[in-house]
Motif scaffolding. Structure first.
Motif, PDB file in Angstrom:
ATOM      1  N   PHE A 232       0.791  -1.229   0.000  1.00  0.00           N
ATOM      2  CA  PHE A 232       0.000   0.000   0.000  1.00  0.00           C
ATOM      3  C   PHE A 232       0.827   1.284   0.000  1.00  0.00           C
ATOM      4  N   ARG A 233       2.085   1.210   0.423  1.00  0.00           N
ATOM      5  CA  ARG A 233       2.889   2.438   0.368  1.00  0.00           C
ATOM      6  C   ARG A 233       3.820   2.472  -0.841  1.00  0.00           C
ATOM      7  N   LEU A 234       3.681   1.493  -1.733  1.00  0.00           N
ATOM      8  CA  LEU A 234       4.606   1.433  -2.864  1.00  0.00           C
ATOM      9  C   LEU A 234       4.122   2.292  -4.022  1.00  0.00           C
ATOM     10  N   ASN A 235       4.804   3.418  -4.213  1.00  0.00           N
ATOM     11  CA  ASN A 235       4.508   4.289  -5.332  1.00  0.00           C
ATOM     12  C   ASN A 235       5.558   3.992  -6.405  1.00  0.00           C
ATOM     13  N   LEU A 236       5.102   3.594  -7.572  1.00  0.00           N
ATOM     14  CA  LEU A 236       6.054   3.100  -8.571  1.00  0.00           C
ATOM     15  C   LEU A 236       6.645   4.194  -9.456  1.00  0.00           C
ATOM     16  N   PHE A 237       6.441   5.444  -9.079  1.00  0.00           N
ATOM     17  CA  PHE A 237       6.961   6.531  -9.896  1.00  0.00           C
ATOM     18  C   PHE A 237       8.458   6.703  -9.631  1.00  0.00           C
ATOM     19  N   ASN A 238       9.211   5.683 -10.022  1.00  0.00           N
ATOM     20  CA  ASN A 238      10.650   5.676  -9.793  1.00  0.00           C
ATOM     21  C   ASN A 238      11.227   4.683 -10.800  1.00  0.00           C
ATOM     22  N   GLN A 239      12.214   5.127 -11.568  1.00  0.00           N
ATOM     23  CA  GLN A 239      12.709   4.265 -12.656  1.00  0.00           C
ATOM     24  C   GLN A 239      13.406   3.004 -12.154  1.00  0.00           C
ATOM     25  N   ASN A 240      13.748   2.974 -10.863  1.00  0.00           N
ATOM     26  CA  ASN A 240      14.444   1.799 -10.331  1.00  0.00           C
ATOM     27  C   ASN A 240      13.522   0.842  -9.578  1.00  0.00           C
ATOM     28  N   LEU A 241      12.235   1.147  -9.537  1.00  0.00           N
ATOM     29  CA  LEU A 241      11.298   0.293  -8.802  1.00  0.00           C
ATOM     30  C   LEU A 241      10.402  -0.471  -9.765  1.00  0.00           C
ATOM     31  N   PHE A 242      10.264  -1.766  -9.507  1.00  0.00           N
ATOM     32  CA  PHE A 242       9.440  -2.612 -10.377  1.00  0.00           C
ATOM     33  C   PHE A 242       8.523  -3.462  -9.509  1.00  0.00           C
ATOM     34  N   TYR A 243       7.371  -3.790 -10.064  1.00  0.00           N
ATOM     35  CA  TYR A 243       6.420  -4.588  -9.300  1.00  0.00           C
ATOM     36  C   TYR A 243       5.937  -5.764 -10.141  1.00  0.00           C
ATOM     37  N   HIS A 244       6.101  -6.962  -9.612  1.00  0.00           N
ATOM     38  CA  HIS A 244       5.692  -8.179 -10.327  1.00  0.00           C
ATOM     39  C   HIS A 244       4.595  -8.852  -9.510  1.00  0.00           C
ATOM     40  N   GLU A 245       3.380  -8.741  -9.978  1.00  0.00           N
ATOM     41  CA  GLU A 245       2.261  -9.319  -9.219  1.00  0.00           C
ATOM     42  C   GLU A 245       2.059 -10.776  -9.600  1.00  0.00           C
ATOM     43  N   PHE A 246       1.683 -11.583  -8.632  1.00  0.00           N
ATOM     44  CA  PHE A 246       1.269 -12.949  -8.960  1.00  0.00           C
ATOM     45  C   PHE A 246      -0.135 -13.147  -8.423  1.00  0.00           C
ATOM     46  N   SER A 247      -0.861 -14.068  -9.061  1.00  0.00           N
ATOM     47  CA  SER A 247      -2.268 -14.208  -8.719  1.00  0.00           C
ATOM     48  C   SER A 247      -2.500 -15.454  -7.869  1.00  0.00           C
ATOM     49  N   VAL A 248      -3.248 -15.277  -6.791  1.00  0.00           N
ATOM     50  CA  VAL A 248      -3.627 -16.448  -5.984  1.00  0.00           C
ATOM     51  C   VAL A 248      -5.156 -16.545  -5.986  1.00  0.00           C
ATOM     52  N   ASN A 249      -5.722 -16.265  -7.155  1.00  0.00           N
ATOM     53  CA  ASN A 249      -7.183 -16.278  -7.273  1.00  0.00           C
ATOM     54  C   ASN A 249      -7.748 -17.676  -7.075  1.00  0.00           C
ATOM     55  N   ASP A 250      -9.020 -17.707  -6.693  1.00  0.00           N
ATOM     56  CA  ASP A 250      -9.696 -18.986  -6.461  1.00  0.00           C
ATOM     57  C   ASP A 250      -9.600 -19.918  -7.663  1.00  0.00           C
ATOM     58  N   TYR A 251      -9.323 -21.168  -7.375  1.00  0.00           N
ATOM     59  CA  TYR A 251      -9.367 -22.200  -8.397  1.00  0.00           C
ATOM     60  C   TYR A 251     -10.152 -23.341  -7.762  1.00  0.00           C
ATOM     61  N   PRO A 252     -11.203 -23.820  -8.420  1.00  0.00           N
ATOM     62  CA  PRO A 252     -12.145 -24.717  -7.754  1.00  0.00           C
ATOM     63  C   PRO A 252     -11.530 -25.965  -7.125  1.00  0.00           C
ATOM     64  N   LEU A 253     -10.377 -26.403  -7.611  1.00  0.00           N
ATOM     65  CA  LEU A 253      -9.773 -27.623  -7.096  1.00  0.00           C
ATOM     66  C   LEU A 253      -9.273 -27.474  -5.657  1.00  0.00           C
ATOM     67  N   PHE A 254      -8.870 -26.247  -5.308  1.00  0.00           N
ATOM     68  CA  PHE A 254      -8.205 -26.057  -4.012  1.00  0.00           C
ATOM     69  C   PHE A 254      -9.120 -25.401  -2.984  1.00  0.00           C
ATOM     70  N   ASP A 255      -9.100 -25.941  -1.746  1.00  0.00           N
ATOM     71  CA  ASP A 255      -9.746 -25.227  -0.646  1.00  0.00           C
ATOM     72  C   ASP A 255      -8.847 -24.068  -0.230  1.00  0.00           C
ATOM     73  N   TYR A 256      -7.539 -24.301  -0.245  1.00  0.00           N
ATOM     74  CA  TYR A 256      -6.556 -23.277   0.114  1.00  0.00           C
ATOM     75  C   TYR A 256      -5.655 -23.052  -1.085  1.00  0.00           C
ATOM     76  N   GLN A 257      -5.457 -21.834  -1.432  1.00  0.00           N
ATOM     77  CA  GLN A 257      -4.681 -21.533  -2.646  1.00  0.00           C
ATOM     78  C   GLN A 257      -3.193 -21.820  -2.436  1.00  0.00           C
ATOM     79  N   PRO A 258      -2.531 -22.370  -3.466  1.00  0.00           N
ATOM     80  CA  PRO A 258      -1.112 -22.746  -3.325  1.00  0.00           C
ATOM     81  C   PRO A 258      -0.200 -21.527  -3.436  1.00  0.00           C
ATOM     82  N   TYR A 259      -0.324 -20.608  -2.451  1.00  0.00           N
ATOM     83  CA  TYR A 259       0.433 -19.347  -2.429  1.00  0.00           C
ATOM     84  C   TYR A 259       1.930 -19.588  -2.628  1.00  0.00           C
TER      85      TYR A 259
END
Ligand code: GMT
Length: 374
Positions: A41-68
């Motif tokens: 929440f405090r990460l402001n990406l307005f900096n040429q040296n900062l990068f953000y790589h998001e990964f998704s842990v969205n619901d998938y019907p097979l799992f009760d708990y997501q394989p984070y």
């Protein structure tokens, strides 16, 4: 250096420390790659040296708990290969240290070496980590970390008492960027929360049981019997609803403001007279340090690493956990004595200077260099 940074993005000290560290490193010319399931929440990406790589842990019907863990390990491998990371820094041992180890092993099979640093933040050792179910994994992944840091001496001691760690633990304290706290006090904001110039008490947390927010309200109730005062509660969490009910039961709803989540609390701290932190345990107490940087004395408990930050009788007071009468008395003593309050404000700021980013950042850089072997 090319640094991978893994943290929880949610409101909480470990995410804040990771974010501020990444920003400070980026400002010094390092490239920092954040990996998280949502943007910190405090990460402001307005900096040429900062990068953000998001990964998704969205619901998938097979799992009760997501394989984070699996998704994060794959993301680290991907980023390490394509961004040519020199080092990975993971915040919060569970599950990030074991994920880092897994990623390291996968990369090794591709003939790529990625050392990792694990920073312990507190509840990963003192609360959650105490669950024996985690013990083998935490011990193994800490012992295989290429470096471990702890945010206080107290947390280092707790870690060594809880787990059989053969690895060295370096204490690198949390920090603040003091220059950002040099803002002028805003009369309009003060009027909004304390229209009759009442004393302003502030508490900021994630409203978990360990924070004992009920104590904050009880302390405030005692203080306002002695002098005109207002309380601002900042944050959200599982205890929030119960606290709102308590405030109403005590008839304090006109004197207490629940401000909700505030990404940058400097403006609120800027109008505060005292900061209240009655936690059951606190490995460091970053919120207390942020208050002190804004020249706000702290009334806290004496548990965990708090005595390393807040100095009893100088920058505030330290009382036993649950001793709300003592905490209220200390608050009243300070608020009724403006000269003493001013002295404490200036002591608090002076103490915060020891934790300025310029003093702490080189310790991380030096550690990274040692680990990489540069
Ligand atoms: O306090 C929390 O519940 C959040 C937790 C976290 O992991 O974000 O905070 C811990 O890490 C902070 C940053 O290092 C420390 O300042 C807090 O003292 C620590 N919390 C506890 O030990 C309870």
């Amino acid at each position: 250096m090319n640094i991978g940074m893994v943290c929880f993005p949610t409101y909480g000290g470990s995410g804040v420390v990771a974010t501020e560290l990444g920003i400070a490193l980026a400002n010094k010319g390092h490239k920092v790659h954040f990996m998280s399931y949502s943007q910190p929440f405090r990460l402001n990406l307005f900096n040429q040296n900062l990068f953000y790589h998001e990964f998704s842990v969205n619901d998938y019907p097979l799992f009760d708990y997501q394989p984070y863990e699996s998704v994060l390990a794959s993301k680290i491998v991907d980023v390490a290969v394509y961004e040519q990371l020199d080092i990975l820094h993971v915040h919060y041992a569970i599950p990030h240290a074991s994920v880092a180890y897994t990623a390291q092993q996968i990369l090794k099979s591709k003939k790529i070496w990625l050392p990792y640093v694990t920073t312990l933040h507190g509840t990963d050792i003192t609360l959650v980590g105490r669950d024996p179910a985690f013990e083998p994994v935490i011990r193994f992944s800490l012992n295989h970390s290429n470096a471990i840091t702890s945010v206080s001496e107290s947390l280092k001691k707790d870690t060594l008492n809880t787990f059989k760690i053969d690895n060295r633990i370096d204490v690198i304290p949390n920090f603040i960027n003091l220059s950002e706290y040099a803002i002028l006090s805003d009369k309009a904001i003060k009027n909004r929360y304390a229209p009759d110039n009442e004393a302003v008490l502030v508490h900021i947390s994630n409203f978990r049981k360990v924070k004992r927010v009920e104590d904050v309200v009880r302390i405030f109730e005692m203080v306002r019997k002695e002098l005109p005062a207002r309380l601002i509660l900042v944050g959200e969490g599982p205890e929030k609803q119960g606290i709102e009910q308590l405030v109403r039961q005590l008839g304090l709803q006109h004197e207490v403001t629940c401000a909700g989540k505030v990404a940058d609390p400097k403006e609120i701290l800027n109008i505060a007279d005292l900061f209240i932190l009655p936690s059951e345990t606190e490995s460091f107490g970053l919120a207390a340090l942020e208050a002190m940087a804004a020249k706000v004395p702290v009334i806290s408990t004496n548990s965990g690493g708090l005595p390393e930050v807040n100095l009893d009788g100088k920058t505030g007071y330290l009382c036993n956990v649950g001793d709300i009468e003592a905490m209220a008395q200390c608050a009243v003593r300070l608020l009724k004595n403006p000269a003493m309050l001013n002295q404490f404000k200036s002591n608090a700021y002076h103490q915060a200077q020891k934790f300025d980013v310029n003093a702490v950042l080189p310790q991380y850089e030096q550690l990274y260099r040692k680990v990489i072997g540069k």
